[in-house]
Design an enzyme around this catalytic site. Structure first.
Site, PDB file in Angstrom:
ATOM      1  N   LYS A  79      34.956  59.234   5.407  1.00 45.40           N
ATOM      2  CA  LYS A  79      33.637  58.586   5.382  1.00 45.40           C
ATOM      3  C   LYS A  79      32.581  59.483   6.021  1.00 45.40           C
ATOM      4  CE  LYS A  79      32.404  55.594   8.719  1.00 45.40           C
ATOM      5  NZ  LYS A  79      31.096  55.898   9.322  1.00 45.40           N
ATOM      6  N   ASN A  80      32.899  60.033   7.179  1.00 47.25           N
ATOM      7  CA  ASN A  80      31.887  60.805   7.903  1.00 47.25           C
ATOM      8  C   ASN A  80      31.605  62.157   7.256  1.00 47.25           C
ATOM      9  OD1 ASN A  80      31.568  58.724   9.643  1.00 47.25           O
ATOM     10  ND2 ASN A  80      32.562  59.687  11.405  1.00 47.25           N
TER      11      ASN A  80
ATOM     12  N   ARG B  42      22.905  54.048  10.386  1.00 44.94           N
ATOM     13  CA  ARG B  42      22.266  55.166  11.073  1.00 44.94           C
ATOM     14  C   ARG B  42      22.356  56.467  10.265  1.00 44.94           C
ATOM     15  NH1 ARG B  42      20.922  57.545  15.983  1.00 44.94           N
ATOM     16  NH2 ARG B  42      21.832  59.602  16.166  1.00 44.94           N
TER      17      ARG B  42
ATOM     18  N   CYS C 221      21.586  49.954  18.191  1.00 44.58           N
ATOM     19  CA  CYS C 221      22.875  49.913  17.537  1.00 44.58           C
ATOM     20  C   CYS C 221      23.889  49.410  18.542  1.00 44.58           C
ATOM     21  CB  CYS C 221      23.175  51.328  17.082  1.00 44.58           C
ATOM     22  SG  CYS C 221      24.869  51.704  16.884  1.00 44.58           S
TER      23      CYS C 221
ATOM     24  N   ARG D 127      21.461  55.678  20.703  1.00 44.18           N
ATOM     25  CA  ARG D 127      21.598  56.685  19.656  1.00 44.18           C
ATOM     26  C   ARG D 127      20.268  57.226  19.125  1.00 44.18           C
ATOM     27  NH1 ARG D 127      26.465  54.781  15.783  1.00 44.18           N
ATOM     28  NH2 ARG D 127      26.779  56.997  15.535  1.00 44.18           N
ATOM     29  N   PRO D 128      19.553  57.978  19.937  1.00 38.51           N
ATOM     30  CA  PRO D 128      18.274  58.531  19.492  1.00 38.51           C
ATOM     31  C   PRO D 128      18.450  59.640  18.442  1.00 38.51           C
ATOM     32  CG  PRO D 128      18.853  59.388  21.655  1.00 38.51           C
ATOM     33  CD  PRO D 128      19.922  58.399  21.292  1.00 38.51           C
TER      34      PRO D 128
ATOM     35  N   ASP E 164      16.291  62.442  18.656  1.00 33.34           N
ATOM     36  CA  ASP E 164      15.429  63.511  19.171  1.00 33.34           C
ATOM     37  C   ASP E 164      15.926  64.911  18.798  1.00 33.34           C
ATOM     38  OD1 ASP E 164      17.544  62.613  20.946  1.00 33.34           O
ATOM     39  OD2 ASP E 164      16.799  64.030  22.432  1.00 33.34           O
ATOM     40  N   LEU E 165      17.246  65.096  18.767  1.00 32.43           N
ATOM     41  CA  LEU E 165      17.770  66.431  18.464  1.00 32.43           C
ATOM     42  C   LEU E 165      17.563  66.795  16.993  1.00 32.43           C
ATOM     43  CD1 LEU E 165      21.062  66.184  20.564  1.00 32.43           C
ATOM     44  CD2 LEU E 165      18.958  67.401  21.181  1.00 32.43           C
TER      45      LEU E 165
ATOM     46  N   ASP F 165      35.601  57.908  18.131  1.00 30.09           N
ATOM     47  CA  ASP F 165      35.912  56.954  17.060  1.00 30.09           C
ATOM     48  C   ASP F 165      37.365  56.471  17.088  1.00 30.09           C
ATOM     49  OD1 ASP F 165      33.337  57.063  16.186  1.00 30.09           O
ATOM     50  OD2 ASP F 165      33.715  58.288  14.421  1.00 30.09           O
TER      51      ASP F 165
ATOM     52  N   VAL G 219      30.939  59.972  25.176  1.00 33.70           N
ATOM     53  CA  VAL G 219      30.037  60.324  24.070  1.00 33.70           C
ATOM     54  C   VAL G 219      28.940  59.271  23.870  1.00 33.70           C
ATOM     55  CG1 VAL G 219      29.887  60.874  21.601  1.00 33.70           C
ATOM     56  CG2 VAL G 219      31.854  61.660  22.941  1.00 33.70           C
TER      57      VAL G 219
ATOM     58  N   ARG H 240      32.792  48.492   6.176  1.00 26.50           N
ATOM     59  CA  ARG H 240      31.836  49.606   6.115  1.00 26.50           C
ATOM     60  C   ARG H 240      32.559  50.945   6.130  1.00 26.50           C
ATOM     61  NH1 ARG H 240      26.966  49.369  10.296  1.00 26.50           N
ATOM     62  NH2 ARG H 240      26.892  51.466   9.470  1.00 26.50           N
TER      63      ARG H 240
HETATM   64  C1  UD1 Z   1      28.780  60.836  14.127  1.00 23.58           C
HETATM   65  C2  UD1 Z   1      29.736  59.938  13.391  1.00 23.58           C
HETATM   66  C3  UD1 Z   1      30.234  58.836  14.323  1.00 23.58           C
HETATM   67  C4  UD1 Z   1      30.815  59.428  15.605  1.00 23.58           C
HETATM   68  C5  UD1 Z   1      29.849  60.403  16.248  1.00 23.58           C
HETATM   69  C6  UD1 Z   1      30.439  61.148  17.431  1.00 23.58           C
HETATM   70  C7  UD1 Z   1      28.936  60.056  11.112  1.00 23.58           C
HETATM   71  C8  UD1 Z   1      28.311  59.376   9.966  1.00 23.58           C
HETATM   72  N1  UD1 Z   1      29.072  59.361  12.254  1.00 23.58           N
HETATM   73  O1  UD1 Z   1      27.659  60.036  14.499  1.00 23.58           O
HETATM   74  O2  UD1 Z   1      31.233  58.081  13.633  1.00 23.58           O
HETATM   75  O3  UD1 Z   1      31.106  58.395  16.523  1.00 23.58           O
HETATM   76  O4  UD1 Z   1      29.426  61.390  15.278  1.00 23.58           O
HETATM   77  O5  UD1 Z   1      31.593  61.812  17.060  1.00 23.58           O
HETATM   78  O6  UD1 Z   1      29.353  61.196  11.014  1.00 23.58           O
HETATM   79  N2  UD1 Z   1      22.323  61.968  20.447  1.00 23.58           N
HETATM   80  C9  UD1 Z   1      21.117  62.186  21.059  1.00 23.58           C
HETATM   81  N3  UD1 Z   1      20.078  62.646  20.294  1.00 23.58           N
HETATM   82  C10 UD1 Z   1      20.203  62.914  18.959  1.00 23.58           C
HETATM   83  C11 UD1 Z   1      21.463  62.686  18.349  1.00 23.58           C
HETATM   84  C12 UD1 Z   1      22.499  62.223  19.120  1.00 23.58           C
HETATM   85  O7  UD1 Z   1      20.961  61.956  22.256  1.00 23.58           O
HETATM   86  O8  UD1 Z   1      19.221  63.337  18.318  1.00 23.58           O
HETATM   87  C13 UD1 Z   1      23.460  61.429  21.253  1.00 23.58           C
HETATM   88  C14 UD1 Z   1      23.920  60.067  20.763  1.00 23.58           C
HETATM   89  O9  UD1 Z   1      23.126  59.038  21.315  1.00 23.58           O
HETATM   90  C15 UD1 Z   1      25.345  60.023  21.243  1.00 23.58           C
HETATM   91  C16 UD1 Z   1      25.787  61.491  21.106  1.00 23.58           C
HETATM   92  O10 UD1 Z   1      24.591  62.263  21.048  1.00 23.58           O
HETATM   93  O11 UD1 Z   1      25.420  59.637  22.576  1.00 23.58           O
HETATM   94  C17 UD1 Z   1      26.637  61.782  19.886  1.00 23.58           C
HETATM   95  O12 UD1 Z   1      25.914  61.482  18.721  1.00 23.58           O
HETATM   96  P1  UD1 Z   1      26.111  62.269  17.346  1.00 23.58           P
HETATM   97  O13 UD1 Z   1      27.102  63.380  17.524  1.00 23.58           O
HETATM   98  O14 UD1 Z   1      24.759  62.631  16.824  1.00 23.58           O
HETATM   99  O15 UD1 Z   1      26.730  61.143  16.445  1.00 23.58           O
HETATM  100  P2  UD1 Z   1      26.318  60.710  14.994  1.00 23.58           P
HETATM  101  O16 UD1 Z   1      26.046  61.922  14.155  1.00 23.58           O
HETATM  102  O17 UD1 Z   1      25.312  59.639  15.058  1.00 23.58           O
END
Ligand code: UD1
Length: 418
Positions: A22-23, A93, A117, A122-123, A125-126, A305, A327, A397
């Site tokens: 899925k991911n 998301r 969520c 889960r921002p 910003d990055l 996960d 995480v 989902r």
């Molecule tokens: C993806 C996976 C999700 C998994 C996660 C971590 C998909 C569709 N989903 O989610 O199943 O649990 O990786 O392995 O692939 N963060 C920030 N700023 C940002 C982006 C992220 O602070 O701009 C933080 C998030 O709040 C979180 C952490 O970084 O605490 C990890 O998030 P991220 O690796 O981005 O996860 P996703 O891509 O959303």
């Protein structure tokens, strides 16, 4: 509203085929926006999240068709609008992953900010920092983000945290940018490598995926392609826990053992017997010998996960186990539900202290998110009596025919409506 009624089922036994990831497939579907030619994606799990991403692509002007419920053909000859639908983005998301591709192809994108969520704030910003570094002008108002750039230009980008989604969004945008982009401290998950392979097969020039520095040399145009999605390592891990928690034996087909190292290592530490072969992975519950500590981390660390499923398993293994979530900041929503089933778990800040009990007891519980839902399913299969799981749309989902696959292994599960 559908729910599951689950009876104590005894040891699960048999073979199960793991579906496509899925991911992996969600960003890959988003990447089809980067070309006007047809892309055919194989071994796509027909999940609600995948349908949401497909609908998003169609809403933007793309055409999609399924063959055999497993192969998805997508062609986005023209992107007809630069605004992604709020209704579709609010559902998931991962919808935010269309931002990079639309921006790269159209020079402009408007997309709603992901809402709150269940597993934390889960921002994004990055993601935005990366797109801004490529030259996009970013503005935010009324809950939407707009990004504009006549031309994206390659840049050096350092991610403060190796975010999976941010790495993917930046990689897709950079594939069509002018010049070289270097993403440092990027995510190294297998799904990043799969997306990179997909983009490369479209003609992108990417080096270093799977390491913490990815180099992308932008090209003018990407073309259509054919691609097989990697097996879902989280689904595989979930079935490994199903074997362990039910004290059964399950053979997993279609797995990449390398992607499962942390789950394999932790299960072996507890006493689960795992045999690797060319054909797959045999998981057999041995005599469970000792408690363990787990800390979730970005890949190749223990996956967040898989945390909920392991908490359910450890709730029924002897001794005091410690699980720390690093995480996401709020990912123990399954714990109060497991406690209602008789588990002895205390939350202390980011850790769960789990005293294994002899047996859980069936009751009514609620799935708060996808993996929490899976954890409750596994717990229910071993709990005494009957468990009723509500809000199972979360499970649909992300797990392809989860109830059906568990039933084939001996799980006593009924899906009921209302
Ligand atoms: C993806 C996976 C999700 C998994 C996660 C971590 C998909 C569709 N989903 O989610 O199943 O649990 O990786 O392995 O692939 N963060 C920030 N700023 C940002 C982006 C992220 O602070 O701009 C933080 C998030 O709040 C979180 C952490 O970084 O605490 C990890 O998030 P991220 O690796 O981005 O996860 P996703 O891509 O959303």
């Amino acid at each position: 509203m559908e729910r599951f009624i689950i009876e104590e089922s005894g040891p699960l036994r048999g073979r199960v085929r793991i579906s496509g990831s899925k991911n992996s497939v969600l960003p890959i579907i988003a990447a089809t926006l980067l070309t006007d030619e047809e892309c055919i994606i194989h071994d796509v799990p027909l999940l609600t999240d995948v349908l949401t991403m497909q609908n998003l692509i169609e809403d933007l002007g793309g055409r999609a068709s399924w063959d055999n419920d497993a192969n998805l053909a997508i062609r986005v000859s023209d992107i007809k609008k630069i605004q992604a639908s709020y209704e579709l983005c609010a559902k998931m998301r991962a919808s935010f992953l269309v931002a990079g591709p639309i921006l790269a192809r159209m020079g402009e994108v408007k997309i709603s900010l992901p809402g709150g969520c269940a597993i934390g704030s889960r921002p994004v910003d990055l993601h935005l920092k990366g797109l801004a570094a490529l030259g996009a002008e970013i503005s935010q108002e009324h809950g939407y983000v707009s990004a504009r750039a006549k031309k994206l230009v390659g840049a050096n980008i350092y991610l403060d945290f190796p975010s999976v989604g941010a790495t993917e969004n930046i990689m897709m945008a950079a594939a069509l940018a002018e010049g070289q982009t270097i993403i440092q401290n990027c995510a190294v998950e297998p799904e990043i490598v799969d997306l990179s392979n997909f983009l490369t097969s479209m003609g992108a020039q990417i080096r270093g995926s799977g390491t913490d520095t990815i180099r992308i040399q932008g090209v003018n145009k990407l073309s259509g392609t054919n691609h097989n999605v990697i097996p879902d390592r989280i689904e595989a891990g979930t079935f490994m826990v199903a074997a362990a928690i039910s004290r059964g034996e399950i053979f997993l087909e279609n797995v990449v053992t390398d992607h499962l190292k942390p789950a394999i290592a932790k299960l072996r530490e507890v006493g689960v017997e795992i045999e690797e072969s060319e054909e797959g992975l045999n998981v057999k519950s041995g005599s469970l010998r000792r408690p363990i500590d787990i800390k979730t981390l970005p890949y190749p660390g223990f996956p967040t996960d898989m945390q909920a499923q392991f908490v359910a398993f450890l709730a029924t293994t002897p001794g005091t186990n410690l699980v720390t979530e690093t995480v996401f900041e709020n990912r123990f929503m399954h714990v109060p539900e497991l406690v209602r089933m008789g588990a002895d778990i205390k939350i202390d800040s980011r850790s769960a202290i789990i005293e294994g009990v002899e047996k859980l007891a069936g009751t009514q519980v609620k799935a708060s998110d996808l993996r929490a839902g899976a954890a409750l399913m596994l717990a229910a299969l071993t709990a005494a009596g009957t468990t009723e799981i509500h809000d199972i749309y979360h499970i649909d989902r992300g797990y392809y025919r989860f109830d059906q696959k568990l039933r084939q292994l001996g799980g006593k599960i009924t899906r009921v409506n209302g």
